[in-house]
Design an enzyme around this catalytic site. Structure first.
Site, PDB file in Angstrom:
ATOM      1  N   LYS A   1       0.872  -1.172   0.000  1.00 38.30           N
ATOM      2  CA  LYS A   1       0.000   0.000   0.000  1.00 38.30           C
ATOM      3  C   LYS A   1       0.910   1.223   0.000  1.00 38.30           C
ATOM      4  O   LYS A   1       1.752   1.386   0.887  1.00 38.30           O
ATOM      5  CB  LYS A   1      -0.871   0.007   1.254  1.00 38.30           C
ATOM      6  CG  LYS A   1      -1.772   1.221   1.321  1.00 38.30           C
ATOM      7  CD  LYS A   1      -2.450   1.331   2.669  1.00 38.30           C
ATOM      8  CE  LYS A   1      -3.180   2.659   2.774  1.00 38.30           C
ATOM      9  NZ  LYS A   1      -3.461   3.022   4.156  1.00 38.30           N
TER      10      LYS A   1
ATOM     11  N   ALA B   1      -9.133   5.622   5.666  1.00 43.84           N
ATOM     12  CA  ALA B   1      -8.842   6.783   6.510  1.00 43.84           C
ATOM     13  C   ALA B   1     -10.059   7.625   6.840  1.00 43.84           C
ATOM     14  O   ALA B   1     -10.788   8.062   5.945  1.00 43.84           O
ATOM     15  CB  ALA B   1      -7.777   7.678   5.887  1.00 43.84           C
ATOM     16  N   GLY B   2     -10.236   7.839   8.101  1.00 43.58           N
ATOM     17  CA  GLY B   2     -11.252   8.776   8.567  1.00 43.58           C
ATOM     18  C   GLY B   2     -12.596   8.169   8.923  1.00 43.58           C
ATOM     19  O   GLY B   2     -13.461   8.844   9.482  1.00 43.58           O
TER      20      GLY B   2
ATOM     21  N   GLY C   1      -7.085   9.153  11.037  1.00 50.44           N
ATOM     22  CA  GLY C   1      -7.180   9.208  12.494  1.00 50.44           C
ATOM     23  C   GLY C   1      -8.235  10.159  13.020  1.00 50.44           C
ATOM     24  O   GLY C   1      -8.444  10.258  14.217  1.00 50.44           O
TER      25      GLY C   1
ATOM     26  N   ASN D   1      -8.989   1.656  11.310  1.00 49.15           N
ATOM     27  CA  ASN D   1      -8.135   1.266  12.434  1.00 49.15           C
ATOM     28  C   ASN D   1      -8.524   2.049  13.680  1.00 49.15           C
ATOM     29  O   ASN D   1      -9.033   1.497  14.652  1.00 49.15           O
ATOM     30  CB  ASN D   1      -6.646   1.497  12.095  1.00 49.15           C
ATOM     31  CG  ASN D   1      -5.744   1.140  13.265  1.00 49.15           C
ATOM     32  OD1 ASN D   1      -5.787   1.775  14.307  1.00 49.15           O
ATOM     33  ND2 ASN D   1      -4.957   0.100  13.111  1.00 49.15           N
ATOM     34  N   THR D   2      -8.323   3.373  13.625  1.00 45.79           N
ATOM     35  CA  THR D   2      -8.531   4.202  14.813  1.00 45.79           C
ATOM     36  C   THR D   2      -9.930   4.026  15.410  1.00 45.79           C
ATOM     37  O   THR D   2     -10.087   3.973  16.631  1.00 45.79           O
ATOM     38  CB  THR D   2      -8.320   5.689  14.456  1.00 45.79           C
ATOM     39  OG1 THR D   2      -7.056   5.803  13.823  1.00 45.79           O
ATOM     40  CG2 THR D   2      -8.337   6.561  15.693  1.00 45.79           C
TER      41      THR D   2
END
Lengths: 417, 257
Positions: free
Chosen positions: B97, B184-185, B158, B206-207
């Site tokens: 990635k 992301a996000g 994040g 993830n976050t």
């Protein structure tokens, strides 16, 4: 604070040296100008220093009230105004709420990780007279400069302990610890560590470039205090006396190709609220100008004299230090924050859960004595320490303690590209 | 869910449409991602594997999971290529990635450098998944450079802010033939569900899970949300989404022959 509380006359100084020492201590006109570059010092056109200094001058932390602080804690993005409120005395009653917000920001950007490193002092010769520092040129201490064999030995001892990131430090003496000497130490360090940082005297761009080529990728320079008039009274002699050259060190390091830079004031030398404001603002403007660089802040402080806390309202106790670190985190959520072993275990264990992202372990601030520190092996020729540390935990102890605090110790998060 | 509903990356078929990102690792998170969210792909930062002992992140990852090493830490195409090669040498396979960031504050990807890196790495036989800022032109260039998927960001990494770039991701989904993995996000399961309803092939997060109060439960919630969104997409969304009222008399009723 009485200015002369730091002055110490060694019996070993010649009468001429003593005379000069007393002259520059007592007669400001006998000192070189602290705002003029000395010969050989590179001048860059930056603009950041003027911006920071004028904003710091205008910063009146007594004008903020509880409402300003609450607004700053609860706003989505902390502005410079909000940051000022967080640093103000009015924020002290909100310390717990600040810590909660700081913790949220830290975990958003860093998760539960905590980075570990160790500093290695390779020489303590110094040409400066900074009146508060144990390494200063008039101080009678054991001076030592490790040769490459000794450096390699120290590095082996440290690397065997498990540490993968090293910070190489010297006293500030171009004569005794020149650029090539430091460069050779960096080359050695690259063999033993994944990540090499430097905390040495400020140098020119081409010299940073050379050190970068030797393997260093991070440079930390402490401004000590961002108040030029106060700076002048503390740094009486040597190249460190030149305020702007030191201020621009990070920028020169970036231009020399370094990947990250660290900044700090020595809190307590001057008005810590203003110095903390200036430190973060310095990083903030650098980030706007050089967005690809990694930034980190440290937070050394002069400890208040015990039982004397009513004398100086600007003393930096643990609560004030915590306030500063929470304010840093809320204002600059993406920035690394390092807490050194000058702080005690209880403080470091607590602050890594709120705002700090990096701690040192297995620390010795002496010269050539890691083996004695790690293995109880004594070497009488070791050079004296710059300051006494307050948290002597070994790498293994620190790793274990961080893990049991629910944090994830990280030894390396870096590839050399 | 139809058990044959899979998607393909670099010739490899995947059933799970949840991919664990690399932001905040812990043993608990990896375990929850695999057991509760059903992840078959887990991202890891090569720079975090570059360690000697004690905490090698590779040890966290089960054998039956496909590793998706990322190039985080790279600031240009050349650095990304170097990190990808390092990842291959470390035994992390051919998937990569691409993450190229030149902003330490928001960590936004640099599309121009990402396109360059994609071209170079595809030539070297990598299966390239580029993380990108959702721009149609860049997506097209990535596709023609040989990317295996397009990974547009939903909002700053994040930030848990959800589908801030929704309209632009929809354009990329509509206009490119590659799987689009929203990265992301994504802050909550409902946002993951919404992206899947739009036709995203998979979600990377993830976050949102790492910072949840109960990590395994949140991982399960993401799984359910992603499956619901996928089913809704496959079912064809109903008229409820059309804007404006239905005319009671047909507008075309005047037509005679």
């Amino acid at each position: 604070m009485a200015q002369n509380q730091f002055f110490v006359d060694s019996g070993k100084l010649s009468s001429a040296a003593l005379e000069h020492k007393h002259l520059i201590e007592n007669d400001p006109s006998a000192r070189a100008s602290h705002m003029e570059y000395m010969e050989g010092m590179e001048k860059i056109s930056s603009g950041i220093m003027d911006k920071v200094l004028s904003e710091v001058k205008a910063f009146d932390y007594n004008q903020y009230n509880a409402a300003d602080v609450e607004r700053a804690i609860n706003s989505e993005n902390c502005t410079i105004e909000g940051f000022k409120a967080l640093l103000s005395p009015a924020a002290m009653p909100f310390l717990e709420n600040m810590a909660k917000r700081a913790k949220t920001e830290t975990s958003k950007h860093f998760g539960n990780t905590v980075y570990m490193f160790t500093p290695l002092y390779i020489a303590n010769f110094c040409e400066n007279y900074c009146i508060y520092c144990g390494f200063n040129c008039y101080n009678d201490i054991n001076r030592k400069k490790l040769d490459m064999q000794e450096i390699e030995h120290e590095m082996k001892v440290i690397a065997d302990s498990g540490i993968e990131e090293i910070l190489i430090l010297t006293g500030e003496s171009r004569g005794m610890s020149g650029i090539e000497y430091i460069g050779e130490a960096c080359k050695l360090a690259r063999q033993y560590f994944r990540n090499v940082g430097l905390e040495i005297y400020p140098v020119n761009t081409d010299e940073y470039k050379y050190l970068h080529e030797c393997g260093a990728d991070y440079v930390t320079v402490f401004q000590e205090t961002y108040e030029p008039d106060k700076y002048e009274t503390l740094h009486l002699m040597g190249h460190k006396r030149v305020f702007p050259y030191r201020f621009e060190a990070q920028e020169r390091a970036i231009m020399g190709g370094m990947r990250g830079v660290g900044l700090s004031a020595l809190l307590g030398l001057s008005d810590f609220r203003k110095d903390a404001f200036a430190t973060a603002l310095h990083a903030y403007y650098l980030q706007r100008k050089y967005p690809h660089i990694e930034y980190s802040l440290s937070c050394p402080r002069l400890r208040p004299i015990i039982n004397n806390d009513k004398i100086n309202p600007l003393d930096v106790h643990e609560k004030q230090l915590c306030q500063v670190l929470c304010a840093y985190r809320i204002f600059l959520p993406y920035i690394g924050i390092t807490v050194s072993s000058r702080e005690q275990k209880h403080f470091r264990d607590g602050i890594v859960k709120i705002a700090a992202t990096k701690v040192s372990a297995g620390v010795s601030t002496g010269i050539g004595d890691h083996e004695s520190k790690y293995e109880g092996w004594e070497d009488e020729s070791a050079g004296d320490e710059q300051f006494e540390i307050s948290d002597a935990r070994s790498f293994d102890e620190m790793y274990g303690d961080m893990s049991s605090e629910g944090l994830q110790p990280v030894l390396n998060d870096y590839v050399y590209v | 869910m139809d058990s044959k509903d899979t998607f393909t990356l670099g010739g490899k078929e995947f059933k799970s449409r949840f991919i664990l990102g690399s932001g905040k690792y812990s043993m608990e998170l990896v375990k929850a991602a695999v057991e509760n969210a059903g992840a078959e792909i887990i991202t890891l930062a090569v720079r975090r594997t570059n360690t000697k002992k004690n905490e090698n992140i590779l040890d966290y990852i089960p054998d039956n999971v496909t590793l998706l090493p990322n190039t985080s830490g790279a600031r240009d195409a050349k650095e990304a290529v170097r990190i990808a090669r390092m990842s291959r040498e470390l035994g992390c396979g051919d998937f990569v990635k691409i993450e190229i960031m030149r902003d330490s504050k928001y960590l936004l990807p640099d599309n121009a450098e990402t396109i360059k890196a994609t071209e170079m790495l595809v030539k070297e036989g990598f299966i390239v998944l580029p993380y990108m800022y959702p721009d149609l032109y860049a997506a097209r260039e990535l596709a023609s450079a040989g990317a295996a998927a397009i990974m547009p960001l939903a909002s700053p990494i994040g930030s848990n802010k959800g589908l801030a770039t929704k309209e632009f991701i929809q354009i990329i989904i509509d206009e490119t033939d590659l799987p689009v993995i929203v990265d992301a996000g994504i802050g909550r399961p409902s946002q993951a569900c919404e992206a899947m309803e739009m036709g995203a092939a998979a979600i990377m997060a993830n976050t949102a899970i790492a910072t949840a109060g109960n990590i395994p439960v949140m991982a399960g919630a993401f799984k359910a949300a992603i499956e619901a969104g996928r089913s809704a997409y496959l079912a064809g969304l109903g008229r409820v989404l059309w804007r404006g009222a239905s005319a009671s008399d047909p507008l075309t009723g005047f037509l005679r022959d």
